[in-house]
Design an enzyme around this catalytic site. Structure first.
Site, mmCIF file in Angstrom:
data_model
loop_
_atom_site.group_PDB
_atom_site.id
_atom_site.type_symbol
_atom_site.label_atom_id
_atom_site.label_comp_id
_atom_site.label_asym_id
_atom_site.label_seq_id
_atom_site.Cartn_x
_atom_site.Cartn_y
_atom_site.Cartn_z
ATOM 1 N N ASN A 240 -88.648 -21.716 -5.034
ATOM 2 C CA ASN A 240 -89.347 -21.488 -6.299
ATOM 3 C C ASN A 240 -88.317 -21.662 -7.412
ATOM 4 O O ASN A 240 -87.464 -20.802 -7.607
ATOM 5 C CB ASN A 240 -89.931 -20.064 -6.295
ATOM 6 C CG ASN A 240 -90.579 -19.703 -7.615
ATOM 7 O OD1 ASN A 240 -90.700 -20.554 -8.515
ATOM 8 N ND2 ASN A 240 -90.986 -18.447 -7.747
ATOM 9 N N TRP A 241 -88.417 -22.779 -8.117
ATOM 10 C CA TRP A 241 -87.394 -23.086 -9.132
ATOM 11 C C TRP A 241 -87.603 -22.302 -10.434
ATOM 12 O O TRP A 241 -86.797 -22.375 -11.339
ATOM 13 C CB TRP A 241 -87.380 -24.592 -9.416
ATOM 14 C CG TRP A 241 -86.906 -25.427 -8.250
ATOM 15 C CD1 TRP A 241 -86.446 -24.970 -7.043
ATOM 16 C CD2 TRP A 241 -86.861 -26.853 -8.172
ATOM 17 N NE1 TRP A 241 -86.105 -26.022 -6.237
ATOM 18 C CE2 TRP A 241 -86.353 -27.200 -6.899
ATOM 19 C CE3 TRP A 241 -87.192 -27.891 -9.060
ATOM 20 C CZ2 TRP A 241 -86.170 -28.528 -6.496
ATOM 21 C CZ3 TRP A 241 -87.016 -29.217 -8.655
ATOM 22 C CH2 TRP A 241 -86.514 -29.522 -7.391
ATOM 23 N N LYS A 242 -88.722 -21.612 -10.527
ATOM 24 C CA LYS A 242 -89.042 -20.807 -11.726
ATOM 25 C C LYS A 242 -88.842 -21.658 -12.997
ATOM 26 O O LYS A 242 -89.099 -22.857 -12.961
ATOM 27 C CB LYS A 242 -88.196 -19.527 -11.723
ATOM 28 C CG LYS A 242 -88.361 -18.757 -10.404
ATOM 29 C CD LYS A 242 -87.767 -17.377 -10.413
ATOM 30 C CE LYS A 242 -88.006 -16.711 -9.054
ATOM 31 N NZ LYS A 242 -87.506 -15.343 -8.987
ATOM 32 N N HIS B 49 -97.151 -14.357 -8.170
ATOM 33 C CA HIS B 49 -95.727 -14.000 -8.191
ATOM 34 C C HIS B 49 -95.511 -12.767 -9.069
ATOM 35 O O HIS B 49 -96.182 -12.599 -10.089
ATOM 36 C CB HIS B 49 -94.897 -15.179 -8.715
ATOM 37 C CG HIS B 49 -93.442 -14.990 -8.455
ATOM 38 N ND1 HIS B 49 -92.658 -14.208 -9.267
ATOM 39 C CD2 HIS B 49 -92.655 -15.422 -7.447
ATOM 40 C CE1 HIS B 49 -91.424 -14.183 -8.762
ATOM 41 N NE2 HIS B 49 -91.393 -14.910 -7.664
ATOM 42 N N GLU C 78 -93.356 -12.066 -11.172
ATOM 43 C CA GLU C 78 -93.033 -12.331 -12.577
ATOM 44 C C GLU C 78 -94.302 -12.644 -13.371
ATOM 45 O O GLU C 78 -94.411 -12.303 -14.550
ATOM 46 C CB GLU C 78 -92.001 -13.476 -12.658
ATOM 47 C CG GLU C 78 -90.628 -12.996 -12.188
ATOM 48 C CD GLU C 78 -89.795 -14.036 -11.468
ATOM 49 O OE1 GLU C 78 -90.061 -15.240 -11.600
ATOM 50 O OE2 GLU C 78 -88.853 -13.627 -10.740
ATOM 51 N N GLU D 298 -92.723 -10.254 -1.268
ATOM 52 C CA GLU D 298 -91.538 -10.243 -2.118
ATOM 53 C C GLU D 298 -91.396 -8.864 -2.771
ATOM 54 O O GLU D 298 -92.015 -8.609 -3.811
ATOM 55 C CB GLU D 298 -91.661 -11.310 -3.208
ATOM 56 C CG GLU D 298 -91.780 -12.714 -2.680
ATOM 57 C CD GLU D 298 -91.302 -13.753 -3.698
ATOM 58 O OE1 GLU D 298 -90.374 -14.485 -3.377
ATOM 59 O OE2 GLU D 298 -91.843 -13.800 -4.816
ATOM 60 N N GLY E 263 -84.012 -11.455 -7.395
ATOM 61 C CA GLY E 263 -82.988 -11.747 -8.388
ATOM 62 C C GLY E 263 -81.977 -10.635 -8.580
ATOM 63 O O GLY E 263 -81.191 -10.647 -9.532
ATOM 64 N N SER F 235 -83.763 -12.404 -2.924
ATOM 65 C CA SER F 235 -82.314 -12.527 -2.693
ATOM 66 C C SER F 235 -81.940 -13.091 -1.324
ATOM 67 O O SER F 235 -80.931 -12.697 -0.743
ATOM 68 C CB SER F 235 -81.621 -11.182 -2.930
ATOM 69 O OG SER F 235 -81.787 -10.770 -4.277
ATOM 70 N N GLY G 280 -85.630 -18.057 -4.531
ATOM 71 C CA GLY G 280 -85.467 -18.283 -5.965
ATOM 72 C C GLY G 280 -84.102 -18.887 -6.247
ATOM 73 O O GLY G 280 -83.868 -20.076 -6.040
ATOM 74 N N GLY G 281 -83.179 -18.041 -6.699
ATOM 75 C CA GLY G 281 -81.851 -18.495 -7.136
ATOM 76 C C GLY G 281 -81.172 -19.480 -6.197
ATOM 77 O O GLY G 281 -80.681 -20.534 -6.644
HETATM 78 P P1 13P Z 1 -84.491 -14.709 -5.687
HETATM 79 O O1 13P Z 1 -84.291 -15.482 -4.397
HETATM 80 O O2 13P Z 1 -83.729 -15.287 -6.841
HETATM 81 O O3 13P Z 1 -84.279 -13.256 -5.491
HETATM 82 O O4 13P Z 1 -86.037 -14.901 -6.085
HETATM 83 C C1 13P Z 1 -87.016 -14.695 -5.144
HETATM 84 C C2 13P Z 1 -88.306 -15.154 -5.694
HETATM 85 O O5 13P Z 1 -88.817 -14.591 -6.645
HETATM 86 C C3 13P Z 1 -88.948 -16.323 -5.080
HETATM 87 O O6 13P Z 1 -90.244 -16.491 -5.551
#
Ligand code: 13P
Length: 255
Positions: A12-14, A100, A102, A172, A178, A218, A239-240
């Site tokens: 997920n590149w956000k 998600h 967020e 999640e 994050g 993470s 994510g990251g």
């Molecule tokens: P991180 O891997 O950066 O913690 O993010 C997870 C995420 O929100 C994937 O959708």
């Protein structure tokens, strides 16, 4: 009984990466996953504006699928700034991430809205990566199982068994997103087993054994293998670490 569930590693590149950066990253990833087994699927999820370019650049490499990070619940209309399922379909997108944390947190997406989005996606025969998970205070007060049960019941448990072929679950825990703090492999397994049992109780063990449940929060090369080794963890939503080709590849290889 051995269960053949699809293994999935999704990035997920956000709200990250320009068009050139997106293309560079997906090209790197594509090169690295050429020899991947059939059972494992790799997904990347760029921002809306870069979806089309990334779809075009992966069209010859069937190993990498492309998903949208969100979509609107309506077919079309006066919803300035929004993107519809039909628009996504028209550029070759058949998977969408919904729910998600967020989106829930910063854009007020609750169960009612998410249910409408789920229905709209299914109407367009899209596959849904449905995200959910408890906040830190829920876990600290030992409410995490109740919260997860509610999130699933409210948005997914009205679906029929056939609809579940289009559902991928992504647990999640918000406190792990994050933050660098991952759920321990035991915590992930405990929750994933609980989720699978909920699905079994609502439907049957055929549905529950077929649905892939991804862990997100993470995940990085150093912890991916241990988390993925758990029997009810069928992959990850990253994510990251998905923004770096070598980290993402290492996570893919961990599966
Ligand atoms: P991180 O891997 O950066 O913690 O993010 C997870 C995420 O929100 C994937 O959708």
């Amino acid at each position: 009984m051995s269960i053949m569930r699809k293994k999935i590693v999704a990035g997920n590149w956000k709200m990250n990466l320009t068009k050139d950066q997106s293309l560079e990253l997906v090209n790197e990833i594509s090169k690295n996953v050429d020899n991947l087994s059939e059972e494992t699927e790799v997904i990347v999820s760029p921002s809306f504006v870069n979806l089309s370019s990334v779809v075009d650049s992966t069209s010859r490499n069937k190993k990498v699928q492309v998903a949208a990070q969100n979509m609107h619940f309506a077919e079309n209309g006066a919803f300035t700034g929004e993107v519809s399922a039909e628009m996504l379909e028209s550029i070759g997108i058949s998977t969408v991430i919904l729910g998600h944390s967020e989106r829930r947190e910063y854009f007020n997406e609750g169960s009612h809205l998410l249910t409408k989005k789920v229905e709209q996606a299914l109407e367009h025969k899209m596959r849904i990566i449905f995200c959910f998970g408890e906040k830190l205070e829920d876990r600290q007060s030992n409410n995490h199982f109740d919260i997860v049960r509610e999130q699933l019941q409210d948005s997914l448990f009205h679906l029929n068994e056939v609809d579940w072929d289009s559902i991928v679950l992504a647990y999640e825990p918000v406190w792990a997103i994050g933050t660098g703090e991952t759920a321990s492999p035991e915590q992930a397994q405990e929750m994933h087993a609980f989720i699978r049992k909920l699905v079994e109780n609502k439907y049957d063990d055929e549905v529950s054994n077929r649905v892939s449940i991804l862990y997100g929060g993470s995940v990085k090369p150093a912890n991916a293998e241990e988390i993925f080794s758990k029997p009810d963890v069928d992959g990850g939503l990253i994510g990251g670490a998905s923004l770096n080709a070598s980290d993402f590849t290492a996570i893919i290889n961990a599966i």
